[in-house]
Every structure is written in structure tokens, then in C-alpha cells.
Design a protein around this motif. Structure first.
Motif, PDB file in Angstrom:
ATOM      1  N   MET A 192      18.845   7.764  25.016  1.00  0.00           N
ATOM      2  CA  MET A 192      17.375   7.435  24.963  1.00  0.00           C
ATOM      3  C   MET A 192      17.152   6.517  23.580  1.00  0.00           C
ATOM      4  N   ASP A 193      16.333   5.679  23.685  1.00  0.00           N
ATOM      5  CA  ASP A 193      16.018   4.758  22.668  1.00  0.00           C
ATOM      6  C   ASP A 193      14.824   5.305  21.788  1.00  0.00           C
ATOM      7  N   THR A 194      14.998   5.705  20.570  1.00  0.00           N
ATOM      8  CA  THR A 194      13.736   6.082  19.772  1.00  0.00           C
ATOM      9  C   THR A 194      13.216   4.982  18.782  1.00  0.00           C
ATOM     10  N   THR A 195      13.736   3.812  18.865  1.00  0.00           N
ATOM     11  CA  THR A 195      13.296   2.865  18.054  1.00  0.00           C
ATOM     12  C   THR A 195      11.732   2.421  18.489  1.00  0.00           C
ATOM     13  N   LYS A 196      10.860   2.082  17.618  1.00  0.00           N
ATOM     14  CA  LYS A 196       9.746   1.397  18.225  1.00  0.00           C
ATOM     15  C   LYS A 196       9.821  -0.105  18.427  1.00  0.00           C
ATOM     16  N   PRO A 197       9.149  -0.303  19.511  1.00  0.00           N
ATOM     17  CA  PRO A 197       9.341  -1.687  19.918  1.00  0.00           C
ATOM     18  C   PRO A 197       8.696  -2.581  18.847  1.00  0.00           C
ATOM     19  N   THR A 198       9.206  -3.843  18.495  1.00  0.00           N
ATOM     20  CA  THR A 198       8.673  -4.671  17.594  1.00  0.00           C
ATOM     21  C   THR A 198       7.619  -5.439  18.206  1.00  0.00           C
ATOM     22  N   LEU A 199       6.398  -5.682  17.417  1.00  0.00           N
ATOM     23  CA  LEU A 199       5.234  -6.475  18.016  1.00  0.00           C
ATOM     24  C   LEU A 199       5.222  -7.805  17.564  1.00  0.00           C
ATOM     25  N   HIS A 200       4.675  -8.720  18.190  1.00  0.00           N
ATOM     26  CA  HIS A 200       4.681 -10.134  17.803  1.00  0.00           C
ATOM     27  C   HIS A 200       3.658  -9.921  16.636  1.00  0.00           C
ATOM     28  N   PRO A 201       3.906 -11.065  15.770  1.00  0.00           N
ATOM     29  CA  PRO A 201       3.014 -11.165  14.607  1.00  0.00           C
ATOM     30  C   PRO A 201       1.289 -11.340  15.039  1.00  0.00           C
ATOM     31  N   ASP A 202       1.204 -11.857  16.157  1.00  0.00           N
ATOM     32  CA  ASP A 202      -0.500 -12.087  16.479  1.00  0.00           C
ATOM     33  C   ASP A 202      -0.776 -10.631  16.833  1.00  0.00           C
ATOM     34  N   GLN A 203       0.171  -9.782  17.737  1.00  0.00           N
ATOM     35  CA  GLN A 203      -0.296  -8.227  17.982  1.00  0.00           C
ATOM     36  C   GLN A 203      -0.519  -7.461  16.706  1.00  0.00           C
ATOM     37  N   GLN A 204       0.343  -7.656  15.658  1.00  0.00           N
ATOM     38  CA  GLN A 204       0.228  -6.877  14.447  1.00  0.00           C
ATOM     39  C   GLN A 204      -1.213  -7.449  13.435  1.00  0.00           C
ATOM     40  N   ALA A 205      -1.652  -8.658  13.558  1.00  0.00           N
ATOM     41  CA  ALA A 205      -2.707  -9.109  13.092  1.00  0.00           C
ATOM     42  C   ALA A 205      -3.858  -8.659  13.820  1.00  0.00           C
ATOM     43  N   ASN A 206      -3.862  -8.482  15.379  1.00  0.00           N
ATOM     44  CA  ASN A 206      -5.014  -7.998  16.001  1.00  0.00           C
ATOM     45  C   ASN A 206      -4.975  -6.557  15.762  1.00  0.00           C
ATOM     46  N   ARG A 207      -4.047  -5.657  15.633  1.00  0.00           N
ATOM     47  CA  ARG A 207      -3.916  -4.347  15.448  1.00  0.00           C
ATOM     48  C   ARG A 207      -4.790  -4.039  14.126  1.00  0.00           C
ATOM     49  N   ARG A 208      -4.108  -4.896  13.142  1.00  0.00           N
ATOM     50  CA  ARG A 208      -4.604  -4.588  11.715  1.00  0.00           C
ATOM     51  C   ARG A 208      -6.281  -4.896  11.641  1.00  0.00           C
ATOM     52  N   TYR A 209      -6.753  -5.921  12.246  1.00  0.00           N
ATOM     53  CA  TYR A 209      -8.112  -6.402  12.360  1.00  0.00           C
ATOM     54  C   TYR A 209      -8.922  -5.214  13.225  1.00  0.00           C
ATOM     55  N   LEU A 210      -8.516  -4.739  14.085  1.00  0.00           N
ATOM     56  CA  LEU A 210      -9.110  -3.789  14.765  1.00  0.00           C
ATOM     57  C   LEU A 210      -9.152  -2.478  14.056  1.00  0.00           C
ATOM     58  N   THR A 211      -8.174  -2.276  13.386  1.00  0.00           N
ATOM     59  CA  THR A 211      -8.019  -0.938  12.379  1.00  0.00           C
ATOM     60  C   THR A 211      -9.167  -1.152  11.445  1.00  0.00           C
ATOM     61  N   VAL A 212      -9.357  -2.392  10.699  1.00  0.00           N
ATOM     62  CA  VAL A 212     -10.246  -2.468   9.746  1.00  0.00           C
ATOM     63  C   VAL A 212     -11.720  -2.473  10.291  1.00  0.00           C
ATOM     64  N   TRP A 213     -11.923  -3.164  11.370  1.00  0.00           N
ATOM     65  CA  TRP A 213     -13.052  -3.208  11.848  1.00  0.00           C
ATOM     66  C   TRP A 213     -13.579  -1.598  12.121  1.00  0.00           C
ATOM     67  N   ARG A 214     -12.597  -0.983  12.730  1.00  0.00           N
ATOM     68  CA  ARG A 214     -12.899   0.555  12.887  1.00  0.00           C
ATOM     69  C   ARG A 214     -13.630   1.306  11.816  1.00  0.00           C
ATOM     70  N   TRP A 215     -12.749   1.135  10.759  1.00  0.00           N
ATOM     71  CA  TRP A 215     -13.218   1.925   9.522  1.00  0.00           C
ATOM     72  C   TRP A 215     -14.501   1.318   8.646  1.00  0.00           C
ATOM     73  N   HIS A 216     -14.524   0.028   9.061  1.00  0.00           N
ATOM     74  CA  HIS A 216     -15.911  -0.440   8.435  1.00  0.00           C
ATOM     75  C   HIS A 216     -17.024   0.146   9.259  1.00  0.00           C
TER      76      HIS A 216
END
Length: 94
Positions: free
Chosen positions: A1-25
Motif C-alpha cells: 500500500m502506498d501512503t504518499t500523497k499524490p503530487t499536485l500540478h502547480p495550477d492545482q496548488q494555486a487553485n486550491r490556495r485561492y479557494l482556501t483564501v476565498w473561503r476564509w475571506h
């Protein structure tokens, strides 16, 4: 069983960060909105109350000290104060 997290594409990371900031805002907006509404309503109430009744010490009742004279009497008094023999009223500016 592989326990490592899948690596995200930089665009996906930026999108996730944007959505997190927007949610807290959004959450902070919901938290602050009632406070700002309260400030706006109380400020409007203070403004209207001061406009209707006047602020403390703003209204001073003054009793008139002199009677208002007609323009002809004022012109004659001005002419007499300068030079009664040769003076004349040239212009009246309201």
C-alpha cells in the motif's frame, strides 16, 4: 500500500490556495458584517438625531440688539459718517 500523497500540478496548488483564501475571506466577512451593519445603523441614527435636535451647545438663542433700518436710512447714515456735504451713495451690494 502506498501512503504518499499524490503530487499536485502547480495550477492545482494555486487553485486550491485561492479557494482556501476565498473561503476564509467569506467566513471573516460573515463575522464582520453584523458589526459593520450595527455601526452603520447607529451612525445614521446619530446623524439624524443631531440634524433634528442639534448637537450640544450648537443652538444659541440670540436676542436682537438693534432694529433693522431701511436702506434709505442706512445710506443716509453712511453718507453722514463720511462727508455730509459732498458724499453720495454710488452703489449698494446686497
Amino acid at each position: 500500500m502506498d501512503t504518499t500523497k499524490p503530487t499536485l500540478h502547480p495550477d492545482q496548488q494555486a487553485n486550491r490556495r485561492y479557494l482556501t483564501v476565498w473561503r476564509w475571506h467569506f467566513y471573516f466577512g460573515l463575522l464582520v458584517a453584523p458589526f459593520l451593519t450595527l455601526l452603520a445603523v447607529t451612525g445614521l441614527g446619530m446623524l439624524l438625531f443631531a440634524n433634528i435636535t442639534g448637537k450640544e451647545g450648537e443652538r444659541i438663542h440670540v436676542t436682537p440688539q438693534a432694529q433693522v433700518q431701511p436702506l434709505s436710512a442706512q445710506a443716509e447714515a453712511a453718507r453722514q459718517s463720511v462727508n455730509p456735504e459732498t458724499a453720495s451713495v454710488v452703489q449698494y451690494i446686497a
